[in-house]
Design a protein around this motif. Structure first.
Motif, PDB file in Angstrom:
ATOM      1  N   THR A 110     -10.808   8.585  -6.423  1.00 34.51           N
ATOM      2  CA  THR A 110     -10.199   7.255  -6.307  1.00 34.51           C
ATOM      3  C   THR A 110     -10.033   6.776  -4.867  1.00 34.51           C
ATOM      4  OG1 THR A 110      -7.951   8.143  -6.188  1.00 34.51           O
ATOM      5  CG2 THR A 110      -8.843   7.689  -8.402  1.00 34.51           C
ATOM      6  N   SER A 111     -10.263   7.643  -3.893  1.00 35.30           N
ATOM      7  CA  SER A 111     -10.047   7.366  -2.467  1.00 35.30           C
ATOM      8  C   SER A 111      -8.568   7.221  -2.120  1.00 35.30           C
ATOM      9  CB  SER A 111     -10.808   6.116  -2.007  1.00 35.30           C
ATOM     10  OG  SER A 111     -12.178   6.286  -2.226  1.00 35.30           O
ATOM     11  N   ARG A 112      -7.688   7.588  -3.038  1.00 32.35           N
ATOM     12  CA  ARG A 112      -6.243   7.554  -2.788  1.00 32.35           C
ATOM     13  C   ARG A 112      -5.924   8.508  -1.647  1.00 32.35           C
ATOM     14  NH1 ARG A 112      -1.878  10.811  -5.023  1.00 32.35           N
ATOM     15  NH2 ARG A 112       0.016   9.571  -5.182  1.00 32.35           N
ATOM     16  N   VAL A 113      -5.078   8.059  -0.711  1.00 29.63           N
ATOM     17  CA  VAL A 113      -4.674   8.871   0.433  1.00 29.63           C
ATOM     18  C   VAL A 113      -3.162   9.035   0.390  1.00 29.63           C
ATOM     19  CG1 VAL A 113      -4.606   9.035   2.944  1.00 29.63           C
ATOM     20  CG2 VAL A 113      -6.599   8.023   1.823  1.00 29.63           C
ATOM     21  N   LYS A 114      -2.704  10.268   0.494  1.00 31.45           N
ATOM     22  CA  LYS A 114      -1.271  10.560   0.471  1.00 31.45           C
ATOM     23  C   LYS A 114      -0.909  11.396   1.683  1.00 31.45           C
ATOM     24  CE  LYS A 114       2.458  11.848  -2.502  1.00 31.45           C
ATOM     25  NZ  LYS A 114       3.404  11.012  -1.858  1.00 31.45           N
ATOM     26  N   GLU A 115       0.190  11.039   2.314  1.00 29.14           N
ATOM     27  CA  GLU A 115       0.696  11.796   3.456  1.00 29.14           C
ATOM     28  C   GLU A 115       1.537  12.966   2.971  1.00 29.14           C
ATOM     29  OE1 GLU A 115       3.162   9.321   5.888  1.00 29.14           O
ATOM     30  OE2 GLU A 115       1.513   7.969   6.381  1.00 29.14           O
ATOM     31  N   PHE A 116       1.556  14.020   3.783  1.00 30.95           N
ATOM     32  CA  PHE A 116       2.497  15.094   3.534  1.00 30.95           C
ATOM     33  C   PHE A 116       2.839  15.775   4.854  1.00 30.95           C
ATOM     34  CE2 PHE A 116      -1.491  17.380   3.510  1.00 30.95           C
ATOM     35  CZ  PHE A 116      -1.191  18.631   4.046  1.00 30.95           C
ATOM     36  N   VAL A 117       4.010  16.413   4.874  1.00 31.51           N
ATOM     37  CA  VAL A 117       4.446  17.201   6.021  1.00 31.51           C
ATOM     38  C   VAL A 117       4.876  18.548   5.472  1.00 31.51           C
ATOM     39  CG1 VAL A 117       6.147  17.425   7.874  1.00 31.51           C
ATOM     40  CG2 VAL A 117       5.222  15.174   7.303  1.00 31.51           C
ATOM     41  N   HIS A 172       1.884  13.998  10.624  1.00 28.28           N
ATOM     42  CA  HIS A 172       1.734  14.288   9.204  1.00 28.28           C
ATOM     43  C   HIS A 172       0.258  14.518   8.897  1.00 28.28           C
ATOM     44  CE1 HIS A 172       1.331   9.870   9.536  1.00 28.28           C
ATOM     45  NE2 HIS A 172       0.356  10.041   8.679  1.00 28.28           N
ATOM     46  N   ASP A 173       0.010  15.089   7.748  1.00 27.67           N
ATOM     47  CA  ASP A 173      -1.345  15.373   7.315  1.00 27.67           C
ATOM     48  C   ASP A 173      -1.640  14.570   6.059  1.00 27.67           C
ATOM     49  OD1 ASP A 173      -1.915  17.410   9.373  1.00 27.67           O
ATOM     50  OD2 ASP A 173      -0.305  18.501   8.386  1.00 27.67           O
ATOM     51  N   HIS A 174      -2.877  14.688   5.546  1.00 27.48           N
ATOM     52  CA  HIS A 174      -3.291  13.829   4.435  1.00 27.48           C
ATOM     53  C   HIS A 174      -3.978  14.597   3.313  1.00 27.48           C
ATOM     54  CE1 HIS A 174      -2.984  11.057   7.878  1.00 27.48           C
ATOM     55  NE2 HIS A 174      -2.534  10.224   6.976  1.00 27.48           N
ATOM     56  N   LEU A 175      -3.747  14.109   2.090  1.00 30.42           N
ATOM     57  CA  LEU A 175      -4.473  14.524   0.902  1.00 30.42           C
ATOM     58  C   LEU A 175      -5.339  13.340   0.497  1.00 30.42           C
ATOM     59  CD1 LEU A 175      -1.386  15.918  -0.986  1.00 30.42           C
ATOM     60  CD2 LEU A 175      -3.391  17.286  -0.435  1.00 30.42           C
ATOM     61  N   VAL A 176      -6.617  13.583   0.199  1.00 35.77           N
ATOM     62  CA  VAL A 176      -7.529  12.502  -0.168  1.00 35.77           C
ATOM     63  C   VAL A 176      -8.155  12.820  -1.512  1.00 35.77           C
ATOM     64  CG1 VAL A 176      -9.611  11.224   0.481  1.00 35.77           C
ATOM     65  CG2 VAL A 176      -8.039  12.014   2.254  1.00 35.77           C
ATOM     66  N   CYS A 177      -8.037  11.875  -2.460  1.00 37.19           N
ATOM     67  CA  CYS A 177      -8.686  12.020  -3.760  1.00 37.19           C
ATOM     68  C   CYS A 177     -10.131  11.542  -3.638  1.00 37.19           C
ATOM     69  CB  CYS A 177      -7.955  11.222  -4.828  1.00 37.19           C
ATOM     70  SG  CYS A 177      -8.754  11.328  -6.459  1.00 37.19           S
ATOM     71  N   LEU A 178     -11.063  12.421  -3.936  1.00 37.84           N
ATOM     72  CA  LEU A 178     -12.480  12.077  -3.813  1.00 37.84           C
ATOM     73  C   LEU A 178     -12.945  11.121  -4.909  1.00 37.84           C
ATOM     74  CD1 LEU A 178     -13.826  15.580  -2.794  1.00 37.84           C
ATOM     75  CD2 LEU A 178     -13.588  13.559  -1.338  1.00 37.84           C
ATOM     76  N   GLY A 232       0.796  -1.214   0.000  1.00 38.36           N
ATOM     77  CA  GLY A 232       0.000   0.000   0.000  1.00 38.36           C
ATOM     78  C   GLY A 232       0.826   1.260   0.000  1.00 38.36           C
ATOM     79  N   GLU A 233       0.427   2.181  -0.807  1.00 39.18           N
ATOM     80  CA  GLU A 233       1.112   3.461  -0.907  1.00 39.18           C
ATOM     81  C   GLU A 233       1.017   4.193   0.423  1.00 39.18           C
ATOM     82  OE1 GLU A 233       0.170   7.306  -3.416  1.00 39.18           O
ATOM     83  OE2 GLU A 233       0.797   5.610  -4.644  1.00 39.18           O
ATOM     84  N   ASP A 234       2.160   4.598   0.935  1.00 35.97           N
ATOM     85  CA  ASP A 234       2.245   5.306   2.210  1.00 35.97           C
ATOM     86  C   ASP A 234       1.603   4.509   3.351  1.00 35.97           C
ATOM     87  OD1 ASP A 234       3.581   7.589   1.215  1.00 35.97           O
ATOM     88  OD2 ASP A 234       1.683   8.407   0.511  1.00 35.97           O
ATOM     89  N   HIS A 235       1.428   3.207   3.175  1.00 37.29           N
ATOM     90  CA  HIS A 235       0.879   2.334   4.222  1.00 37.29           C
ATOM     91  C   HIS A 235      -0.548   2.703   4.625  1.00 37.29           C
ATOM     92  CE1 HIS A 235       4.876   0.696   4.451  1.00 37.29           C
ATOM     93  NE2 HIS A 235       5.345   1.889   4.689  1.00 37.29           N
ATOM     94  N   HIS A 236      -1.344   3.140   3.679  1.00 36.17           N
ATOM     95  CA  HIS A 236      -2.752   3.435   3.939  1.00 36.17           C
ATOM     96  C   HIS A 236      -3.592   2.370   3.262  1.00 36.17           C
ATOM     97  CE1 HIS A 236      -0.927   7.535   4.201  1.00 36.17           C
ATOM     98  NE2 HIS A 236      -1.609   7.487   5.335  1.00 36.17           N
ATOM     99  N   LEU A 237      -4.244   1.553   4.073  1.00 33.80           N
ATOM    100  CA  LEU A 237      -5.042   0.455   3.527  1.00 33.80           C
ATOM    101  C   LEU A 237      -6.370   0.359   4.259  1.00 33.80           C
ATOM    102  CD1 LEU A 237      -2.232  -2.248   3.436  1.00 33.80           C
ATOM    103  CD2 LEU A 237      -3.213  -1.116   1.445  1.00 33.80           C
TER     104      LEU A 237
END
Length: 136
Positions: free
Chosen positions: A95-102, A87-93, A28-33
């Protein structure tokens, strides 16, 4: 995390727990599952673990402080390893893809806002929703 570390947090070392932990650490990308993602990966690996077991183990991991459950809009619920970092998160409405950012600027501003309003900051959660367009 190893079987010994599972014991330290009060959990018995079982094959489903070890497999689910391994998936969270490596897949899983950035360990978000989601629980369903974990379940599908287990099925693909030939493991006979039920979805209810996956939910139960993830809830046990959450209670033990191993993972964090994140609930987003559009009924998106994912799990990530609790590494203790902020860290904070970006969420694609779409695809439900979640990405971390700092972002150090955002982190500093949040501290300032709390202080300006008389709050002692104990934590925060910032989620940015949008549609991922594939460009970086």
């Amino acid at each position: 995390m190893s079987g010994e570390e599972l014991k330290k947090v009060g959990l018995k070392v079982t094959l489903p727990r070890l497999k689910i932990l391994e998936i969270l650490e490596t897949q899983g990308e950035d360990h978000h599952l989601s629980a369903e993602d974990v379940y599908k990966i287990l099925l693909d690996q030939g493991e006979e673990v039920g979805l209810a077991t996956v939910y139960r183990v993830l809830t046990q991991f959450e209670q033990a402080g191993i993972v964090r459950r994140l609930n987003f809009e559009n009924n998106i619920s994912i799990f990530e390893l609790d590494t203790g970092d902020n860290h904070d998160h970006l969420v694609c409405l779409k695809t439900s893809r979640v990405k971390e950012f700092v972002d150090p600027v955002i982190e500093e501003r949040i501290k300032e806002i709390a202080k300006e309003n008389g709050y002692e900051l104990s934590g925060h959660s910032l989620v940015i929703y949008g549609t991922f367009n594939g460009e970086q």
